[in-house]
Design a protein around this motif. Structure first.
Motif, PDB file in Angstrom:
ATOM      1  N   UNK A   1      10.247  -0.376  -1.923  1.00 34.07           N
ATOM      2  CA  UNK A   1      10.372  -1.016  -0.615  1.00 34.07           C
ATOM      3  C   UNK A   1       9.600  -0.218   0.433  1.00 34.07           C
ATOM      4  N   UNK A   2       9.748   1.112   0.410  1.00 32.26           N
ATOM      5  CA  UNK A   2       8.950   1.960   1.301  1.00 32.26           C
ATOM      6  C   UNK A   2       7.466   1.679   1.095  1.00 32.26           C
ATOM      7  N   UNK A   3       7.042   1.652  -0.174  1.00 32.06           N
ATOM      8  CA  UNK A   3       5.620   1.424  -0.476  1.00 32.06           C
ATOM      9  C   UNK A   3       5.165   0.043  -0.014  1.00 32.06           C
ATOM     10  N   UNK A   4       6.015  -0.950  -0.153  1.00 30.66           N
ATOM     11  CA  UNK A   4       5.641  -2.291   0.300  1.00 30.66           C
ATOM     12  C   UNK A   4       5.375  -2.280   1.801  1.00 30.66           C
ATOM     13  N   UNK A   5       6.286  -1.699   2.585  1.00 30.92           N
ATOM     14  CA  UNK A   5       6.065  -1.593   4.030  1.00 30.92           C
ATOM     15  C   UNK A   5       4.777  -0.832   4.313  1.00 30.92           C
ATOM     16  N   UNK A   6       4.611   0.292   3.651  1.00 28.63           N
ATOM     17  CA  UNK A   6       3.453   1.161   3.884  1.00 28.63           C
ATOM     18  C   UNK A   6       2.139   0.491   3.500  1.00 28.63           C
ATOM     19  N   UNK A   7       2.069  -0.062   2.294  1.00 29.71           N
ATOM     20  CA  UNK A   7       0.809  -0.623   1.806  1.00 29.71           C
ATOM     21  C   UNK A   7       0.463  -1.946   2.478  1.00 29.71           C
TER      22      UNK A   7
ATOM     23  N   UNK B   1       3.923   7.975  -1.806  1.00 31.32           N
ATOM     24  CA  UNK B   1       3.027   6.852  -1.579  1.00 31.32           C
ATOM     25  C   UNK B   1       2.350   6.357  -2.851  1.00 31.32           C
ATOM     26  N   UNK B   2       2.027   7.264  -3.790  1.00 25.24           N
ATOM     27  CA  UNK B   2       1.194   6.807  -4.901  1.00 25.24           C
ATOM     28  C   UNK B   2       1.586   7.268  -6.294  1.00 25.24           C
ATOM     29  N   UNK B   3       2.543   8.154  -6.456  1.00 26.93           N
ATOM     30  CA  UNK B   3       2.869   8.660  -7.794  1.00 26.93           C
ATOM     31  C   UNK B   3       3.213   7.510  -8.740  1.00 26.93           C
ATOM     32  N   UNK B   4       2.542   7.476  -9.880  1.00 25.21           N
ATOM     33  CA  UNK B   4       2.794   6.446 -10.882  1.00 25.21           C
ATOM     34  C   UNK B   4       1.984   5.183 -10.724  1.00 25.21           C
ATOM     35  N   UNK B   5       1.270   5.051  -9.602  1.00 27.71           N
ATOM     36  CA  UNK B   5       0.441   3.856  -9.412  1.00 27.71           C
ATOM     37  C   UNK B   5      -0.745   3.888 -10.375  1.00 27.71           C
ATOM     38  N   UNK B   6      -1.264   2.719 -10.732  1.00 28.32           N
ATOM     39  CA  UNK B   6      -2.480   2.712 -11.539  1.00 28.32           C
ATOM     40  C   UNK B   6      -3.670   3.182 -10.696  1.00 28.32           C
ATOM     41  N   UNK B   7      -4.738   3.535 -11.342  1.00 29.49           N
ATOM     42  CA  UNK B   7      -5.963   3.938 -10.663  1.00 29.49           C
ATOM     43  C   UNK B   7      -6.538   2.722  -9.935  1.00 29.49           C
TER      44      UNK B   7
END
Length: 159
Positions: free
Chosen positions: A21-27, A104-110
């Motif tokens: 949810x944090x990432x959704x708001x942020x991205x 913000x990005x740990x575990x995200x794909x490249x």
């Protein structure tokens, strides 16, 4: 501002939210800002916002000695679940900090680009407050760029 936003009254839902949810708001905010003013302008806005937060947080964790201050930074960042700071190099010319398990990005794909501009600014604000002068900061590695970990390089004499 930190004092005002720290006052949370959610007796049923509590203070924590899922990282997605944090990432959704942020991205989504970053994408919208990119569309409005372009990528460079959006990156500057996020970095400057992070810098302001870093300066505010520095008031809560200040210390006169750099090694103790960095310990305080590490503890704050870990306790706030932003990530795990690893000081890689600290010299008179620069500081290199890695951020493992970056919120913000740990575990995200490249996705082929570095995206942790807020964290870069946050580190810059923390260091600027300690040193009493501006520093140049940039993201030298990012998990979202396939580099496995986030890393911020802070140049202390190039401003």
């Amino acid at each position: 501002m930190l004092n005002e936003i720290s006052q949370i009254k959610r007796p049923i839902l509590g203070e924590e939210i899922p990282i997605v949810i944090f990432r959704a708001f942020r991205h989504f905010s970053a994408n919208y800002t990119n569309d409005l003013i372009g990528e460079r302008g959006a990156n500057i806005i996020f970095q400057n916002a992070g810098r302001d937060l870093g300066k505010e947080v520095s008031l809560l964790i200040k210390d006169e000695k750099l090694d103790k201050y960095l310990e305080n930074v590490q503890k704050f960042v870990r306790d706030a679940k932003i990530g795990i700071i690893i000081p890689v190099e600290v010299s008179h010319n620069h500081i290199i900090l890695q951020l493992d398990e970056c919120i913000t990005c740990a575990g995200m794909p490249n996705i082929g680009k570095r995206i942790c501009h807020f964290e870069v600014g946050f580190a810059a604000g923390l260091v600027e407050s300690f040193m009493g002068k501006k520093v140049k900061a940039f993201e030298s590695k990012c998990g979202a760029n396939g580099e496995g970990i986030c890393e911020v390089t802070l140049e202390l004499n190039n401003v």
